[in-house]
Design an enzyme around this catalytic site. Structure first.
Site, PDB file in Angstrom:
ATOM      1  N   ILE A   6      44.131  -0.312 -16.661  1.00 53.32           N
ATOM      2  CA  ILE A   6      43.648  -1.562 -17.256  1.00 53.32           C
ATOM      3  C   ILE A   6      44.429  -1.868 -18.527  1.00 53.32           C
ATOM      4  CG2 ILE A   6      41.636  -2.769 -18.197  1.00 53.32           C
ATOM      5  CD1 ILE A   6      39.910  -0.778 -16.580  1.00 53.32           C
ATOM      6  N   MET A  56      42.821   4.979 -24.113  1.00 52.48           N
ATOM      7  CA  MET A  56      44.035   5.501 -24.744  1.00 52.48           C
ATOM      8  C   MET A  56      44.379   4.669 -25.967  1.00 52.48           C
ATOM      9  SD  MET A  56      46.378   6.071 -21.357  1.00 52.48           S
ATOM     10  CE  MET A  56      45.732   4.622 -20.525  1.00 52.48           C
ATOM     11  N   GLY A  95      48.539   1.210 -25.521  1.00 53.42           N
ATOM     12  CA  GLY A  95      47.081   1.184 -25.629  1.00 53.42           C
ATOM     13  C   GLY A  95      46.401   0.545 -24.445  1.00 53.42           C
ATOM     14  N   SER A  96      45.435   1.220 -23.845  1.00 55.33           N
ATOM     15  CA  SER A  96      44.831   0.721 -22.615  1.00 55.33           C
ATOM     16  C   SER A  96      43.707   1.648 -22.164  1.00 55.33           C
ATOM     17  CB  SER A  96      45.903   0.623 -21.534  1.00 55.33           C
ATOM     18  OG  SER A  96      46.706   1.783 -21.548  1.00 55.33           O
ATOM     19  N   ARG A  97      43.330   1.530 -20.880  1.00 57.92           N
ATOM     20  CA  ARG A  97      42.223   2.316 -20.368  1.00 57.92           C
ATOM     21  C   ARG A  97      42.462   2.653 -18.898  1.00 57.92           C
ATOM     22  NH1 ARG A  97      36.506  -0.578 -20.316  1.00 57.92           N
ATOM     23  NH2 ARG A  97      36.280  -0.201 -18.100  1.00 57.92           N
TER      24      ARG A  97
END
Length: 217
Positions: free
Chosen positions: A154, A96, A184-186
């Site tokens: 994450i 993301m 922002g991440s995953r």
């Protein structure tokens, strides 16, 4: 535009800073203050955009695995899931950017049987080791098709706050919210090896809407 409940603190701070900086700019720079205020207004607007909650028609799913977040599929590979499953699984990772909707949704329906928060590093979210070394959460759901699916929020280099609302024993509904990550991440999803993977690397996903895989009933 509907805003997420996690926006309250961030928007309060952003509003105070915007007012203070704008007032100081007008006082000291007079007509040149617009050179400060206009870019600041863009950043201020992006804060609201980040916390938006889009209206989505979430359907009922049994075999389907639903994209848990808005983003881009960056990894599909067979891995050893060592925290809960303790066996090989197919990992599907979705990255993301700060501009994506950051609501995290259940990828499958069933019962929550495991949850855990892990403190950790802040490697860039697309780094492969971020799945095991970054700050993260892990949730496992036992599905109606008698499979165990693990998924993981994450943190990335920018993301510094992970929230998940589920508890063991909760009923998970595919496409419905269970958490949120800021800036922002995953998300990684770990699926049984015989799962039919429908998405491919590079696909852009819409959380709660797009089918990324299908499990055998």
């Amino acid at each position: 535009m509907k805003l997420h409940r996690e926006s309250k603190g961030t928007i309060t701070v952003a509003t105070i800073l915007f007012i203070i900086i704008s007032v100081l700019a007008i006082y000291f720079l007079k007509m040149w203050s617009l050179l400060i205020i206009m870019p600041l207004l863009v950043v201020y607007s992006l804060v609201f955009w980040f916390f938006r909650v889009p209206d989505r028609n979430i359907l009922e799913h049994r075999e389907n695995v639903i994209a848990p977040v808005d983003g881009k599929v960056v990894m599909i590979k067979e891995v050893d899931e060592t925290e809960f499953l303790k066996e090989k699984a197919i990992q599907v990772s979705i990255f993301m950017s700060p501009l994506n909707v950051h609501i995290c949704r259940y990828p499958v329906s069933g019962k929550v049987i495991y949850k855990k928060y892990h403190p950790g590093k802040y490697l860039v979210a697309w780094h492969e080791k971020s799945s095991t070394e970054n700050e993260r959460t892990t949730v496992a759901v036992e599905t109606g098709t008698n499979h165990k699916v693990v998924f993981r929020q994450i943190a990335g280099y920018v993301a510094r706050r992970i929230v998940f609302y589920c508890n063991e024993g909760d009923q998970a509904k595919a496409g419905h919210e269970f958490g949120f990550i800021k800036f922002g991440s995953r998300m990684d999803v770990f699926l049984p090896l015989d799962t039919e993977i429908i998405c491919k690397i590079g696909d852009i996903t819409k959380g709660g809407l797009d089918v990324i895989a299908r499990m055998k009933d």
